[in-house]
Every structure is written in structure tokens, then in C-alpha cells.
Design an enzyme around this catalytic site. Structure first.
Site, PDB file in Angstrom:
ATOM      1  N   ALA A  22      -3.767   2.746  13.116  1.00  0.00           N
ATOM      2  CA  ALA A  22      -4.013   3.936  13.952  1.00  0.00           C
ATOM      3  C   ALA A  22      -3.490   3.636  15.358  1.00  0.00           C
ATOM      4  O   ALA A  22      -4.184   3.825  16.361  1.00  0.00           O
ATOM      5  CB  ALA A  22      -5.487   4.310  13.970  1.00  0.00           C
ATOM      6  N   GLY A  26      -1.963   2.325  23.741  1.00  0.00           N
ATOM      7  CA  GLY A  26      -2.712   1.120  24.133  1.00  0.00           C
ATOM      8  C   GLY A  26      -2.195  -0.090  23.363  1.00  0.00           C
ATOM      9  O   GLY A  26      -1.953  -1.163  23.938  1.00  0.00           O
ATOM     10  N   HIS A  27      -2.003   0.075  22.042  1.00  0.00           N
ATOM     11  CA  HIS A  27      -1.418  -1.021  21.253  1.00  0.00           C
ATOM     12  C   HIS A  27       0.005  -1.298  21.740  1.00  0.00           C
ATOM     13  O   HIS A  27       0.445  -2.451  21.788  1.00  0.00           O
ATOM     14  CB  HIS A  27      -1.356  -0.653  19.766  1.00  0.00           C
ATOM     15  CG  HIS A  27      -2.690  -0.486  19.118  1.00  0.00           C
ATOM     16  ND1 HIS A  27      -3.228   0.748  18.829  1.00  0.00           N
ATOM     17  CD2 HIS A  27      -3.600  -1.400  18.701  1.00  0.00           C
ATOM     18  CE1 HIS A  27      -4.409   0.581  18.254  1.00  0.00           C
ATOM     19  NE2 HIS A  27      -4.666  -0.697  18.169  1.00  0.00           N
ATOM     20  N   GLN A  51     -15.916  -6.231   9.186  1.00  0.00           N
ATOM     21  CA  GLN A  51     -16.442  -5.989  10.530  1.00  0.00           C
ATOM     22  C   GLN A  51     -17.080  -4.604  10.682  1.00  0.00           C
ATOM     23  O   GLN A  51     -17.453  -4.209  11.778  1.00  0.00           O
ATOM     24  CB  GLN A  51     -15.354  -6.211  11.581  1.00  0.00           C
ATOM     25  CG  GLN A  51     -14.231  -5.204  11.614  1.00  0.00           C
ATOM     26  CD  GLN A  51     -13.110  -5.654  12.550  1.00  0.00           C
ATOM     27  OE1 GLN A  51     -12.342  -6.572  12.238  1.00  0.00           O
ATOM     28  NE2 GLN A  51     -13.016  -5.030  13.715  1.00  0.00           N
ATOM     29  N   LYS A 138     -10.200  -4.040  26.418  1.00  0.00           N
ATOM     30  CA  LYS A 138     -11.149  -2.950  26.136  1.00  0.00           C
ATOM     31  C   LYS A 138     -12.306  -3.489  25.292  1.00  0.00           C
ATOM     32  O   LYS A 138     -13.456  -3.134  25.505  1.00  0.00           O
ATOM     33  CB  LYS A 138     -10.465  -1.802  25.412  1.00  0.00           C
ATOM     34  CG  LYS A 138     -11.410  -0.656  25.280  1.00  0.00           C
ATOM     35  CD  LYS A 138     -10.780   0.518  24.621  1.00  0.00           C
ATOM     36  CE  LYS A 138     -11.815   1.216  23.809  1.00  0.00           C
ATOM     37  NZ  LYS A 138     -12.087   0.551  22.549  1.00  0.00           N
ATOM     38  N   GLN A 142     -15.328  -8.951  22.220  1.00  0.00           N
ATOM     39  CA  GLN A 142     -14.486  -9.472  21.126  1.00  0.00           C
ATOM     40  C   GLN A 142     -13.524 -10.524  21.658  1.00  0.00           C
ATOM     41  O   GLN A 142     -13.350 -11.598  21.070  1.00  0.00           O
ATOM     42  CB  GLN A 142     -13.721  -8.304  20.495  1.00  0.00           C
ATOM     43  CG  GLN A 142     -12.541  -8.722  19.644  1.00  0.00           C
ATOM     44  CD  GLN A 142     -11.912  -7.568  18.880  1.00  0.00           C
ATOM     45  OE1 GLN A 142     -12.499  -7.093  17.929  1.00  0.00           O
ATOM     46  NE2 GLN A 142     -10.732  -7.127  19.277  1.00  0.00           N
ATOM     47  N   SER A 170      -8.291   4.524  22.527  1.00  0.00           N
ATOM     48  CA  SER A 170      -8.945   3.948  21.360  1.00  0.00           C
ATOM     49  C   SER A 170      -8.535   4.755  20.140  1.00  0.00           C
ATOM     50  O   SER A 170      -8.342   5.975  20.229  1.00  0.00           O
ATOM     51  CB  SER A 170     -10.463   4.044  21.537  1.00  0.00           C
ATOM     52  OG  SER A 170     -11.106   3.862  20.292  1.00  0.00           O
ATOM     53  N   ARG A 172     -10.383   5.600  17.934  1.00  0.00           N
ATOM     54  CA  ARG A 172     -11.485   6.510  17.609  1.00  0.00           C
ATOM     55  C   ARG A 172     -11.424   7.822  18.385  1.00  0.00           C
ATOM     56  O   ARG A 172     -12.089   8.790  18.013  1.00  0.00           O
ATOM     57  CB  ARG A 172     -12.825   5.827  17.902  1.00  0.00           C
ATOM     58  CG  ARG A 172     -13.151   4.697  16.956  1.00  0.00           C
ATOM     59  CD  ARG A 172     -14.631   4.357  17.026  1.00  0.00           C
ATOM     60  NE  ARG A 172     -15.033   3.587  15.868  1.00  0.00           N
ATOM     61  CZ  ARG A 172     -15.052   2.264  15.833  1.00  0.00           C
ATOM     62  NH1 ARG A 172     -14.700   1.578  16.883  1.00  0.00           N
ATOM     63  NH2 ARG A 172     -15.433   1.637  14.742  1.00  0.00           N
TER      64      ARG A 172
HETATM   65  O1  PAF Z   1      -9.608  -5.041  17.768  1.00  0.00           O
HETATM   66  C1  PAF Z   1      -9.272  -4.827  16.590  1.00  0.00           C
HETATM   67  O2  PAF Z   1      -8.480  -3.930  16.287  1.00  0.00           O
HETATM   68  C2  PAF Z   1      -9.892  -5.668  15.479  1.00  0.00           C
HETATM   69  O3  PAF Z   1     -11.196  -6.016  15.780  1.00  0.00           O
HETATM   70  C3  PAF Z   1      -9.055  -6.907  15.153  1.00  0.00           C
HETATM   71  C4  PAF Z   1      -8.998  -7.870  16.315  1.00  0.00           C
HETATM   72  C5  PAF Z   1      -7.658  -6.495  14.751  1.00  0.00           C
HETATM   73  C6  PAF Z   1      -9.692  -7.653  13.975  1.00  0.00           C
HETATM   74  O4  PAF Z   1      -9.776  -6.860  12.837  1.00  0.00           O
END
Ligand code: PAF
Length: 258
Positions: A22, A26-27, A51, A138, A142, A170, A172
Site C-alpha cells: 500500500a 512516504g515510502h 504483527q 512515524k 518500532q 500512512s 491507513r
Molecule cells: O512499518 C511497517 O510497514 C512494518 O511494521 C514492517 C517494518 C515492514 C514490518 O512488517
């Protein structure tokens, strides 16, 4: 750009950006940053069931492989990796437990979430052996927990990328209604315009559509309340709009030092 499922076809000692797909701008900023560290930029797309403590959230997680492929190519990814479940989680794989910080904030609201994150990230690192890996600020908690399990992989932190109205990008966000999308502006605005934890909370609760989970000032290293010895303080916020969980954070002046 090569699109692969088999890790054998990937260059090791690359710059790596793990994602759950998705993909959005940002990515894109993570991919752009990764290019500074290697000519070979590998991005993975794997929606990691471990997760998600909530089945509904896992099912609703957006899956857009065609768009992901276009976006990755546009931002200079050289290898896009769609690992299979069996490759990531072969029979008898080792499930990791994230450090004590994993019990706070996101971890308190989503028990087991960070164990799933560190397990998949370590597994991806073991399969690929990248030189560096890039993660967004963000997901600040993590990022801290991944640093703890990174060992030989250098972790690069990428700043938060925001929409024009300030909302942190995001995957989401697409699930927000139009009204929810407008209400969500309260998060970045409160982080930017408040000058204490109390004021931050007051501003956030003034938006009736936003249900606050937490809004706290923390020491960036310990995730505990800032003290006199705190070097950097961060305001962290999470909550829900239209049932969609939203996170944001910003570095602030330490209250303990003010
Ligand atoms: O931030 C994310 O998109 C996920 O938590 C990651 C680091 C790819 C692990 O599944």
C-alpha cells in the site's frame, strides 16, 4: 526494476526498505533516502500476519501490488521483493520477543504487535543480509525496537512525510471518510502548536471525532517521562478516527528542561 519472489535473485549488501505494501509518497521518501547508501535498493512487500493482533485489521489492510510496483519503480527501487509466507515463516521458525519498550504505548494497546514486527524484520535481514535498512520515524517505537535487534545492519531513520494539511502519511489514511480526513488534521496541528503535554491533550480532545489512546511526552531513548538528564523529548500521539488507528510524533522541547 526486477520484481522477484525468490530471495536468491536479490543482491545482498544492498540498501533495504521493508514494507507491508500500500505504498505512498512516504515510502517513496524512504526509497529515495536508501539510494544514498547503495546503488541496489531492495524493497519488500509482505503483510505480516504476526504483527496484527486484530484479524479484522489484517483483512482490511490495503493490498495494492500493481500500484506498489509502479510507485517503487518511480522512486528508484531496483528490486521489488514479494516474499512468500513459507519463505518468511518456514516450519519451526524462531519467534522473537521485543525488548521491554515493546510493552509501552503501541505495545500496551496492541499486545504482541512488536514481537511480530521484530520477528519478521530479523527474518528479512537474515534472508537478505542488507548493508543498511531504512525505517520511517512515524513508527517511532518500532524504529527503537528494530535498532535493538538489527545487529550488523545499519538502521537509517527517515523523517515523517506529511500531506499538505499536515496529516502524517500512512497506508491507513485511505480508510478515513472525508469528514474523518478533515478531523485528522487535529493530530499534527496539536503536535505543532502545543507547548506542553497538558496543552497537547487539551487540543486533541477538542476534536470530538478523535478518540485519544495516548498523548505523551517521552524521553526518546527510554520511552519514559522526560527527566533532567533527557537529551531529546518527543511528543507521541495515537488514537482512532472512524475506527482507523492513527499515529504521529514530533520532537519537542523537554518539559523537564523548560
Ligand atoms: O512499518 C511497517 O510497514 C512494518 O511494521 C514492517 C517494518 C515492514 C514490518 O512488517
Amino acid at each position: 526494476m526486477k520484481v522477484v519472489t525468490n530471495v536468491q535473485e536479490l543482491p545482498s549488501a544492498c540498501a533495504f526498505v521493508p514494507t507491508m505494501g500500500a505504498l505512498h509518497a512516504g515510502h517513496g521518501s524512504l526509497f529515495t533516502l536508501a539510494k544514498n547508501y547503495s546503488e541496489e535498493v531492495v524493497a519488500s512487500v509482505f503483510v505480516n500476519p504476526l504483527q496484527f493482533e486484530n484479524k479484522d485489521d489484517l483483512e482490511k489492510y490495503p493490498r495494492t501490488p500493481e500500484r506498489d510496483t509502479e510507485l517503487a519503480e518511480k522512486y528508484g527501487v531496483t528490486h521489488l521483493w514479494f516474499p512468500t509466507y513459507e519463505e518468511i515463516y518456514p516450519a519451526g521458525f524462531t519467534q522473537l520477543t521485543a525488548g521491554p519498550i515493546s510493552k509501552l504505548y503501541e505495545g500496551a494497546s496492541r499486545p504482541g504487535h512488536f514481537d511480530g514486527v521484530v520477528t519478521v524484520v530479523r527474518r528479512l535481514f537474515d534472508l537478505l543480509s542488507p548493508k543498511v535498512a531504512v525505517f520511517g520515524e512515524k513508527d517511532f517505537q518500532q524504529l527503537a525496537l528494530i535498532r535493538e535487534i538489527a545487529q550488523d545492519v545499519e538502521i537509517i531513520a527517515a523523517p515523517i512525510i506529511r500531506e499538505a494539511d499536515g496529516l502524517a502519511m500512512s497506508s491507513r489514511n485511505v480508510r478515513l471518510s472525508d469528514a474523518g480526513r478533515i478531523a485528522a488534521r487535529v493530530i499534527s496541528k496539536s503536535l505543532r502548536d502545543s507547548s506542553s503535554e497538558v496543552e497537547l491533550r487539551r487540543m486533541l480532545i477538542s476534536e470530538p471525532e478523535f478518540t485519544v489512546d495516548y498523548a505523551d511526552y517521552i524521553d526518546e531513548k527510554t520511552f519514559l517521562p522526560p527527566t533532567e538528564s533527557t537529551q531529546f523529548t518527543r511528543a507521541i500521539v495515537a488514537g482512532w478516527i472512524n475506527g482507523v488507528r492513527l499515529l504521529d510524533n514530533m520532537q519537542v522541547k523537554s518539559e523537564a528542561k523548560r
